[in-house]
Motif scaffolding. Sequence first.
Motif, short mmCIF file in Angstrom:
data_model
loop_
_atom_site.label_atom_id
_atom_site.label_comp_id
_atom_site.label_asym_id
_atom_site.label_seq_id
_atom_site.Cartn_x
_atom_site.Cartn_y
_atom_site.Cartn_z
N SER A 58 30.22 -48.25 16.45
CA SER A 58 30.05 -46.80 16.51
C SER A 58 31.41 -46.12 16.68
CB SER A 58 29.10 -46.42 17.65
OG SER A 58 29.66 -46.77 18.88
N ASP A 59 31.42 -44.82 16.65
CA ASP A 59 32.66 -44.05 16.62
C ASP A 59 33.52 -44.19 17.87
OD1 ASP A 59 34.51 -42.39 15.47
OD2 ASP A 59 33.52 -40.56 16.15
N PRO A 60 33.02 -44.08 19.12
CA PRO A 60 33.93 -44.20 20.28
C PRO A 60 34.44 -45.62 20.54
CG PRO A 60 31.87 -43.15 20.93
CD PRO A 60 31.72 -43.60 19.52
N LYS A 61 33.95 -46.65 19.89
CA LYS A 61 34.36 -48.05 20.06
C LYS A 61 34.33 -48.53 21.51
CE LYS A 61 35.60 -48.93 15.78
NZ LYS A 61 34.92 -49.81 14.93
N PRO A 62 33.14 -48.67 22.09
CA PRO A 62 33.05 -49.14 23.48
C PRO A 62 33.36 -50.64 23.57
CG PRO A 62 30.88 -48.96 22.53
CD PRO A 62 31.84 -48.42 21.50
#
Length: 71
Positions: A58-62
Amino acid sequence: MSSRITLKTKGKSVKGAKDSEKSRADCLKEWSTWAMKKAKVITHYGFIPLVIIIGMNSDPKPQLYQLLSPV
């Protein structure tokens, strides 16, 4: 040698028709049962890894621990 032409009739007089239809139905039932069992196993063992992979892309890259922690 003479060739002989025979015509198959559609009706109840044909002996083998019910047997072949029954075996086709049994084969279809057996195949669908096998496929559903395999789909159940794949879904059971593949759902959590799929969620983790989608979450990591996903976009925030956890980080992995952020995905697995309840908070």
